[in-house]
Design a protein around this motif. Sequence first.
Motif, PDB file in Angstrom:
ATOM      1  N   LYS A  19      48.105  48.093  29.562  1.00  0.00           N
ATOM      2  CA  LYS A  19      47.284  46.778  29.324  1.00  0.00           C
ATOM      3  C   LYS A  19      48.288  45.520  29.627  1.00  0.00           C
ATOM      4  CE  LYS A  19      44.950  47.457  24.568  1.00  0.00           C
ATOM      5  NZ  LYS A  19      43.653  47.713  25.459  1.00  0.00           N
ATOM      6  N   ARG A  20      49.258  45.774  29.566  1.00  0.00           N
ATOM      7  CA  ARG A  20      50.140  44.920  30.910  1.00  0.00           C
ATOM      8  C   ARG A  20      50.048  45.021  32.083  1.00  0.00           C
ATOM      9  NH1 ARG A  20      56.154  46.205  27.391  1.00  0.00           N
ATOM     10  NH2 ARG A  20      55.815  43.667  25.796  1.00  0.00           N
ATOM     11  N   ARG A  21      49.314  45.875  32.412  1.00  0.00           N
ATOM     12  CA  ARG A  21      49.174  46.479  33.625  1.00  0.00           C
ATOM     13  C   ARG A  21      48.148  45.930  34.246  1.00  0.00           C
ATOM     14  NH1 ARG A  21      45.857  48.716  36.520  1.00  0.00           N
ATOM     15  NH2 ARG A  21      44.468  50.201  35.006  1.00  0.00           N
ATOM     16  N   GLN A  22      47.053  46.167  33.181  1.00  0.00           N
ATOM     17  CA  GLN A  22      45.497  46.001  33.666  1.00  0.00           C
ATOM     18  C   GLN A  22      45.579  43.576  33.321  1.00  0.00           C
ATOM     19  OE1 GLN A  22      42.797  46.797  30.116  1.00  0.00           O
ATOM     20  NE2 GLN A  22      42.674  48.622  31.106  1.00  0.00           N
ATOM     21  N   LEU A  23      46.721  43.084  32.682  1.00  0.00           N
ATOM     22  CA  LEU A  23      46.880  41.265  32.613  1.00  0.00           C
ATOM     23  C   LEU A  23      47.834  40.925  33.672  1.00  0.00           C
ATOM     24  CD1 LEU A  23      47.006  39.254  31.043  1.00  0.00           C
ATOM     25  CD2 LEU A  23      49.107  39.842  30.065  1.00  0.00           C
ATOM     26  N   LEU A  26      44.770  41.493  35.927  1.00  0.00           N
ATOM     27  CA  LEU A  26      43.532  40.231  35.935  1.00  0.00           C
ATOM     28  C   LEU A  26      44.146  38.558  36.286  1.00  0.00           C
ATOM     29  CD1 LEU A  26      42.345  40.382  32.513  1.00  0.00           C
ATOM     30  CD2 LEU A  26      41.129  40.231  34.668  1.00  0.00           C
ATOM     31  N   GLU A  27      46.178  38.489  36.289  1.00  0.00           N
ATOM     32  CA  GLU A  27      46.492  37.233  36.802  1.00  0.00           C
ATOM     33  C   GLU A  27      46.626  37.241  38.210  1.00  0.00           C
ATOM     34  OE1 GLU A  27      49.464  36.077  32.478  1.00  0.00           O
ATOM     35  OE2 GLU A  27      50.112  37.829  34.288  1.00  0.00           O
ATOM     36  N   THR A  28      46.730  38.090  39.061  1.00  0.00           N
ATOM     37  CA  THR A  28      46.976  38.178  40.585  1.00  0.00           C
ATOM     38  C   THR A  28      44.831  38.125  40.592  1.00  0.00           C
ATOM     39  OG1 THR A  28      47.969  40.386  40.077  1.00  0.00           O
ATOM     40  CG2 THR A  28      46.650  39.689  42.630  1.00  0.00           C
ATOM     41  N   MET A  29      44.606  37.996  40.290  1.00  0.00           N
ATOM     42  CA  MET A  29      42.767  38.159  40.851  1.00  0.00           C
ATOM     43  C   MET A  29      42.763  36.331  40.702  1.00  0.00           C
ATOM     44  SD  MET A  29      40.816  41.035  39.235  1.00  0.00           S
ATOM     45  CE  MET A  29      39.471  40.107  39.169  1.00  0.00           C
ATOM     46  N   ARG A  30      42.899  35.882  39.471  1.00  0.00           N
ATOM     47  CA  ARG A  30      43.024  34.833  39.086  1.00  0.00           C
ATOM     48  C   ARG A  30      43.401  33.982  40.060  1.00  0.00           C
ATOM     49  NH1 ARG A  30      46.127  32.617  34.006  1.00  0.00           N
ATOM     50  NH2 ARG A  30      48.110  33.574  36.156  1.00  0.00           N
ATOM     51  N   MET A  76      34.859  29.230  41.172  1.00  0.00           N
ATOM     52  CA  MET A  76      35.125  28.437  39.595  1.00  0.00           C
ATOM     53  C   MET A  76      34.369  28.977  38.606  1.00  0.00           C
ATOM     54  SD  MET A  76      37.509  25.516  39.951  1.00  0.00           S
ATOM     55  CE  MET A  76      37.223  24.910  38.352  1.00  0.00           C
ATOM     56  N   GLU A  77      33.078  29.282  38.358  1.00  0.00           N
ATOM     57  CA  GLU A  77      32.930  30.092  37.476  1.00  0.00           C
ATOM     58  C   GLU A  77      33.322  31.794  37.390  1.00  0.00           C
ATOM     59  OE1 GLU A  77      28.949  30.774  38.997  1.00  0.00           O
ATOM     60  OE2 GLU A  77      27.763  28.496  38.177  1.00  0.00           O
ATOM     61  N   SER A  78      34.111  32.483  38.576  1.00  0.00           N
ATOM     62  CA  SER A  78      34.978  33.327  38.268  1.00  0.00           C
ATOM     63  C   SER A  78      36.233  33.265  37.638  1.00  0.00           C
ATOM     64  CB  SER A  78      34.760  34.022  39.371  1.00  0.00           C
ATOM     65  OG  SER A  78      33.501  34.402  40.898  1.00  0.00           O
ATOM     66  N   MET A  79      36.705  31.863  37.862  1.00  0.00           N
ATOM     67  CA  MET A  79      37.857  31.848  36.878  1.00  0.00           C
ATOM     68  C   MET A  79      38.015  31.615  35.883  1.00  0.00           C
ATOM     69  SD  MET A  79      40.251  29.406  40.004  1.00  0.00           S
ATOM     70  CE  MET A  79      41.133  28.796  39.233  1.00  0.00           C
ATOM     71  N   ALA A  80      36.885  30.925  35.655  1.00  0.00           N
ATOM     72  CA  ALA A  80      36.404  30.823  34.046  1.00  0.00           C
ATOM     73  C   ALA A  80      36.329  32.083  33.543  1.00  0.00           C
ATOM     74  CB  ALA A  80      35.517  29.966  33.929  1.00  0.00           C
ATOM     75  N   GLU A  81      35.693  33.002  34.167  1.00  0.00           N
ATOM     76  CA  GLU A  81      35.454  34.425  33.822  1.00  0.00           C
ATOM     77  C   GLU A  81      37.005  34.708  33.044  1.00  0.00           C
ATOM     78  OE1 GLU A  81      32.749  36.365  35.523  1.00  0.00           O
ATOM     79  OE2 GLU A  81      31.044  34.686  35.426  1.00  0.00           O
ATOM     80  N   GLU A  83      40.150  34.193  33.570  1.00  0.00           N
ATOM     81  CA  GLU A  83      40.280  33.326  32.361  1.00  0.00           C
ATOM     82  C   GLU A  83      40.252  34.067  30.906  1.00  0.00           C
ATOM     83  OE1 GLU A  83      43.887  30.610  32.580  1.00  0.00           O
ATOM     84  OE2 GLU A  83      43.252  30.890  34.660  1.00  0.00           O
ATOM     85  N   ALA A  84      38.751  33.982  30.265  1.00  0.00           N
ATOM     86  CA  ALA A  84      38.667  33.979  29.238  1.00  0.00           C
ATOM     87  C   ALA A  84      38.765  35.906  28.790  1.00  0.00           C
ATOM     88  CB  ALA A  84      36.711  34.104  29.388  1.00  0.00           C
ATOM     89  N   SER A  85      38.659  36.505  30.215  1.00  0.00           N
ATOM     90  CA  SER A  85      39.603  38.077  30.519  1.00  0.00           C
ATOM     91  C   SER A  85      40.782  38.405  29.848  1.00  0.00           C
ATOM     92  CB  SER A  85      39.145  38.735  31.553  1.00  0.00           C
ATOM     93  OG  SER A  85      37.528  38.616  31.118  1.00  0.00           O
ATOM     94  N   ILE A  86      41.579  36.785  30.908  1.00  0.00           N
ATOM     95  CA  ILE A  86      43.214  37.260  30.784  1.00  0.00           C
ATOM     96  C   ILE A  86      43.314  36.810  29.275  1.00  0.00           C
ATOM     97  CG2 ILE A  86      45.303  35.857  31.409  1.00  0.00           C
ATOM     98  CD1 ILE A  86      44.532  35.033  33.754  1.00  0.00           C
TER      99      ILE A  86
END
Length: 142
Positions: A19-23, A26-30, A76-81, A83-86
Amino acid sequence: MTKGIDGMIRLHKWQLDEKRRQLTELETMRDDLLARKEQLAQQLVSEQEKVSNSQIIDISYANFATAIAQRQEKLMESMAEIEASIEDMKDQVSESFKELKKYEVVEQRERERQVAKENRRQQADLDELSIQMHRRNNMRAG
C-alpha cells in the motif's frame, strides 16, 4: 501460536509495504501531472509573447490556446481523481498499519508470557534446589 502470529505479521507487513508503494506511485503520478500542467502554462505564455511581439495576427494562436485550455482541464480532472485516490490510499495505509500493530502487540504479549513462564519455571527449580539443600543440611545436623 507463535508461527501463526509470525505469518500474520509477515502478511500484514507485506500488505502495508504494498500500500505504501501504491501511495508513492500515486504521488509520483500527481507530481508528473503538476509538471505537465506547468509546462502547458509555460507554452501558453511563450506563444502569447510571440503573438504580442508580432505584427501579424496569428489565427492558429486561438486554436493553440483552446487546445492548451482543454489539456489543462483534463489534467485538472486527472489530478482531482489522483488526489482522491491518494486520500483513499492514505486511509488504507493507516488501516494496514493498525492491523499490523494489533498482531505485533499480540506477539509481544505472547513473548512476555513465555518469559514469565520461563522465569516461574526457573524460580521453581531454584526453590526445589533450596528445599533439597535444606533437607540435607537438617539430616547432617540431626
